[in-house]
Design a protein around this motif. Structure first.
Motif, PDB file in Angstrom:
ATOM      1  N   ASN A  20      11.781  45.059  47.676  1.00  0.00           N
ATOM      2  CA  ASN A  20      11.692  45.026  49.136  1.00  0.00           C
ATOM      3  C   ASN A  20      11.281  43.642  49.631  1.00  0.00           C
ATOM      4  OD1 ASN A  20      12.424  47.716  49.530  1.00  0.00           O
ATOM      5  ND2 ASN A  20      10.309  48.441  49.344  1.00  0.00           N
ATOM      6  N   ASP A  21      10.358  43.011  48.905  1.00  0.00           N
ATOM      7  CA  ASP A  21       9.898  41.684  49.290  1.00  0.00           C
ATOM      8  C   ASP A  21      11.047  40.677  49.240  1.00  0.00           C
ATOM      9  OD1 ASP A  21       7.763  39.708  49.887  1.00  0.00           O
ATOM     10  OD2 ASP A  21       8.249  38.967  47.884  1.00  0.00           O
ATOM     11  N   ALA A  22      11.874  40.762  48.200  1.00  0.00           N
ATOM     12  CA  ALA A  22      13.013  39.844  48.074  1.00  0.00           C
ATOM     13  C   ALA A  22      14.024  40.072  49.190  1.00  0.00           C
ATOM     14  CB  ALA A  22      13.677  40.029  46.705  1.00  0.00           C
ATOM     15  N   PHE A  23      14.259  41.334  49.551  1.00  0.00           N
ATOM     16  CA  PHE A  23      15.163  41.644  50.664  1.00  0.00           C
ATOM     17  C   PHE A  23      14.611  41.080  51.969  1.00  0.00           C
ATOM     18  CE2 PHE A  23      17.344  44.983  48.124  1.00  0.00           C
ATOM     19  CZ  PHE A  23      18.644  44.695  48.486  1.00  0.00           C
ATOM     20  N   ASN A  24      13.311  41.217  52.175  1.00  0.00           N
ATOM     21  CA  ASN A  24      12.696  40.710  53.414  1.00  0.00           C
ATOM     22  C   ASN A  24      12.830  39.193  53.523  1.00  0.00           C
ATOM     23  OD1 ASN A  24      11.771  43.090  54.671  1.00  0.00           O
ATOM     24  ND2 ASN A  24      10.022  43.209  53.291  1.00  0.00           N
ATOM     25  N   LYS A  25      12.617  38.490  52.408  1.00  0.00           N
ATOM     26  CA  LYS A  25      12.721  37.032  52.423  1.00  0.00           C
ATOM     27  C   LYS A  25      14.154  36.583  52.673  1.00  0.00           C
ATOM     28  CE  LYS A  25       8.713  36.136  49.480  1.00  0.00           C
ATOM     29  NZ  LYS A  25       8.226  35.704  48.145  1.00  0.00           N
ATOM     30  N   LEU A  26      15.107  37.282  52.060  1.00  0.00           N
ATOM     31  CA  LEU A  26      16.512  36.944  52.282  1.00  0.00           C
ATOM     32  C   LEU A  26      16.903  37.215  53.725  1.00  0.00           C
ATOM     33  CD1 LEU A  26      19.277  36.077  51.285  1.00  0.00           C
ATOM     34  CD2 LEU A  26      19.654  38.412  50.462  1.00  0.00           C
ATOM     35  N   SER A  27      16.362  38.290  54.280  1.00  0.00           N
ATOM     36  CA  SER A  27      16.662  38.642  55.667  1.00  0.00           C
ATOM     37  C   SER A  27      16.172  37.573  56.627  1.00  0.00           C
ATOM     38  CB  SER A  27      16.014  39.991  56.005  1.00  0.00           C
ATOM     39  OG  SER A  27      16.186  40.288  57.363  1.00  0.00           O
ATOM     40  N   SER A  28      14.969  37.004  56.360  1.00  0.00           N
ATOM     41  CA  SER A  28      14.453  35.970  57.253  1.00  0.00           C
ATOM     42  C   SER A  28      15.341  34.745  57.245  1.00  0.00           C
ATOM     43  CB  SER A  28      13.040  35.544  56.939  1.00  0.00           C
ATOM     44  OG  SER A  28      12.685  35.763  55.688  1.00  0.00           O
ATOM     45  N   VAL A  29      15.988  34.458  56.092  1.00  0.00           N
ATOM     46  CA  VAL A  29      16.956  33.359  56.036  1.00  0.00           C
ATOM     47  C   VAL A  29      18.197  33.736  56.844  1.00  0.00           C
ATOM     48  CG1 VAL A  29      18.479  32.047  54.526  1.00  0.00           C
ATOM     49  CG2 VAL A  29      16.165  32.582  53.772  1.00  0.00           C
ATOM     50  N   ALA A  30      18.667  34.973  56.638  1.00  0.00           N
ATOM     51  CA  ALA A  30      19.885  35.417  57.317  1.00  0.00           C
ATOM     52  C   ALA A  30      19.721  35.464  58.835  1.00  0.00           C
ATOM     53  CB  ALA A  30      20.290  36.801  56.796  1.00  0.00           C
ATOM     54  N   GLU A  31      18.526  35.775  59.293  1.00  0.00           N
ATOM     55  CA  GLU A  31      18.296  35.897  60.734  1.00  0.00           C
ATOM     56  C   GLU A  31      18.401  34.550  61.458  1.00  0.00           C
ATOM     57  OE1 GLU A  31      14.543  37.835  61.091  1.00  0.00           O
ATOM     58  OE2 GLU A  31      15.358  39.805  60.557  1.00  0.00           O
ATOM     59  N   SER A  32      18.415  33.467  60.679  1.00  0.00           N
ATOM     60  CA  SER A  32      18.556  32.148  61.299  1.00  0.00           C
ATOM     61  C   SER A  32      19.898  32.004  62.009  1.00  0.00           C
ATOM     62  CB  SER A  32      18.419  31.044  60.244  1.00  0.00           C
ATOM     63  OG  SER A  32      19.454  31.125  59.281  1.00  0.00           O
ATOM     64  N   VAL A  33      20.861  32.857  61.643  1.00  0.00           N
ATOM     65  CA  VAL A  33      22.174  32.779  62.298  1.00  0.00           C
ATOM     66  C   VAL A  33      22.107  33.141  63.762  1.00  0.00           C
ATOM     67  CG1 VAL A  33      24.451  33.056  61.314  1.00  0.00           C
ATOM     68  CG2 VAL A  33      22.668  34.511  60.559  1.00  0.00           C
ATOM     69  N   GLN A  34      21.012  33.757  64.167  1.00  0.00           N
ATOM     70  CA  GLN A  34      20.873  34.104  65.579  1.00  0.00           C
ATOM     71  C   GLN A  34      20.799  32.862  66.459  1.00  0.00           C
ATOM     72  OE1 GLN A  34      17.531  36.747  66.025  1.00  0.00           O
ATOM     73  NE2 GLN A  34      18.368  38.285  64.634  1.00  0.00           N
ATOM     74  N   ARG A  35      20.462  31.715  65.872  1.00  0.00           N
ATOM     75  CA  ARG A  35      20.412  30.461  66.635  1.00  0.00           C
ATOM     76  C   ARG A  35      21.758  29.773  66.682  1.00  0.00           C
ATOM     77  NH1 ARG A  35      16.224  26.335  64.627  1.00  0.00           N
ATOM     78  NH2 ARG A  35      17.450  25.087  66.063  1.00  0.00           N
ATOM     79  N   ILE A  36      22.766  30.366  66.060  1.00  0.00           N
ATOM     80  CA  ILE A  36      24.065  29.719  65.965  1.00  0.00           C
ATOM     81  C   ILE A  36      25.040  30.325  66.980  1.00  0.00           C
ATOM     82  CG2 ILE A  36      26.009  29.221  64.438  1.00  0.00           C
ATOM     83  CD1 ILE A  36      24.085  29.650  62.091  1.00  0.00           C
ATOM     84  N   ARG A  37      25.792  29.479  67.637  1.00  0.00           N
ATOM     85  CA  ARG A  37      26.904  29.895  68.492  1.00  0.00           C
ATOM     86  C   ARG A  37      28.136  29.132  68.026  1.00  0.00           C
ATOM     87  NH1 ARG A  37      23.431  32.781  69.349  1.00  0.00           N
ATOM     88  NH2 ARG A  37      22.379  33.359  71.280  1.00  0.00           N
ATOM     89  N   LEU A  38      29.303  29.690  68.295  1.00  0.00           N
ATOM     90  CA  LEU A  38      30.525  28.971  67.939  1.00  0.00           C
ATOM     91  C   LEU A  38      30.750  27.801  68.880  1.00  0.00           C
ATOM     92  CD1 LEU A  38      32.953  31.813  66.875  1.00  0.00           C
ATOM     93  CD2 LEU A  38      31.493  30.386  65.475  1.00  0.00           C
ATOM     94  N   ASP A  39      30.619  28.050  70.181  1.00  0.00           N
ATOM     95  CA  ASP A  39      30.674  26.962  71.145  1.00  0.00           C
ATOM     96  C   ASP A  39      29.922  27.390  72.398  1.00  0.00           C
ATOM     97  OD1 ASP A  39      32.486  28.389  72.925  1.00  0.00           O
ATOM     98  OD2 ASP A  39      34.071  27.886  71.513  1.00  0.00           O
ATOM     99  N   LYS A  40      29.755  26.473  73.328  1.00  0.00           N
ATOM    100  CA  LYS A  40      28.911  26.713  74.495  1.00  0.00           C
ATOM    101  C   LYS A  40      29.483  27.777  75.424  1.00  0.00           C
ATOM    102  CE  LYS A  40      26.945  22.073  74.423  1.00  0.00           C
ATOM    103  NZ  LYS A  40      26.788  20.790  75.125  1.00  0.00           N
ATOM    104  N   LYS A  41      30.779  28.028  75.349  1.00  0.00           N
ATOM    105  CA  LYS A  41      31.417  28.978  76.249  1.00  0.00           C
ATOM    106  C   LYS A  41      31.363  30.408  75.725  1.00  0.00           C
ATOM    107  CE  LYS A  41      34.700  25.494  77.889  1.00  0.00           C
ATOM    108  NZ  LYS A  41      36.138  25.134  77.996  1.00  0.00           N
ATOM    109  N   MET A  42      30.994  30.559  74.469  1.00  0.00           N
ATOM    110  CA  MET A  42      31.041  31.892  73.853  1.00  0.00           C
ATOM    111  C   MET A  42      29.675  32.561  73.902  1.00  0.00           C
ATOM    112  SD  MET A  42      32.476  33.020  70.103  1.00  0.00           S
ATOM    113  CE  MET A  42      34.169  32.688  70.571  1.00  0.00           C
TER     114      MET A  42
END
Length: 218
Positions: A20-42
């Motif tokens: 569970n700890d390993a899944f949680n750590k991987l998830s925190s890395v994966a959640e960084s995608v929330q800061r990503i957008r394809l472009d400003k219009k999307m």
């Protein structure tokens, strides 16, 4: 975040088990995608659906694995990813107990969702703990072996460990490819420019617009 953004194959290296700890750590890395957008219009909702083609593949490597596990690595990982957990209130004696279980289930579901968004595909490999072949002339404790891995000849390792290494290297060689964004394959120069833009965005804690970054280096 940097590793997810700039890699085509993201190798997540842990020890002993799919915990569970390993899944949680991987998830925190994966959640960084929330800061990503394809472009400003999307919008963010559109990005979540469209960004996966620009994300890396995931290879989870579980080292020093215990051979007591009967499921394959991929089966164990897929079982977690495909699980549909819906706790039934009637199965719990008290609301407090149900709320605790529900919170744990919701956390696991959030982990699954973040991994689906951050990676195009996922594979998992188990790797035995390094050990010497029974016929090797090398004699040392496990602690000394781990400290000396880079000095030991490959033929001195056990056949099982060498087989694990060969399978891993073969998979990586067949899977890894140059980083692409919007189907644009980076050469060395453009990748360096892309990396500079990503570092700048990460350090400034700004939203990262992937396609805008690609346009700037074209």
């Amino acid at each position: 975040m940097m590793s997810v953004l700039v890699s085509s194959l993201f190798i997540y290296n842990t020890k002993n088990a799919l915990s569970n700890d390993a899944f949680n750590k991987l998830s925190s890395v994966a959640e960084s995608v929330q800061r990503i957008r394809l472009d400003k219009k999307m919008a963010a909702a559109q990005t979540a659906k469209s960004i996966q083609s620009d994300c890396p593949d995931l290879l989870w490597l579980v080292r020093d694995f215990s051979l007591t596990e009967t499921k394959s690595a991929d089966d164990a990982f897929n079982e977690f990813m495909e699980a549909e957990e819906k706790p039934d209130r009637d199965e719990y004696a008290t609301k407090k107990e149900f709320d605790r279980v529900l919170s744990e289930v919701n956390n696991r579901n959030e982990i699954r969702e973040s991994l689906r968004k951050a990676f195009r595909s996922h594979r998992c490999f188990y790797m035995r703990q390094p050990e010497l072949d029974a016929n090797s002339s090398q004699k040392m404790t496990q602690t000394d072996l781990l400290k000396s891995l880079d000095t030991i000849d490959e033929k001195d390792f056990s056949e099982e460990f060498r087989s694990d290494i060969e399978k891993l290297c073969t998979f990586v060689a067949r899977t890894i490819k140059p980083k692409c964004i919007r189907d644009k394959m980076f050469d060395g120069k453009s990748f360096v420019e892309f990396l500079k833009l990503i570092v700048e965005a990460v350090n400034s804690e700004k939203t990262i617009f992937l396609h805008d970054a690609v346009r700037r280096i074209q």
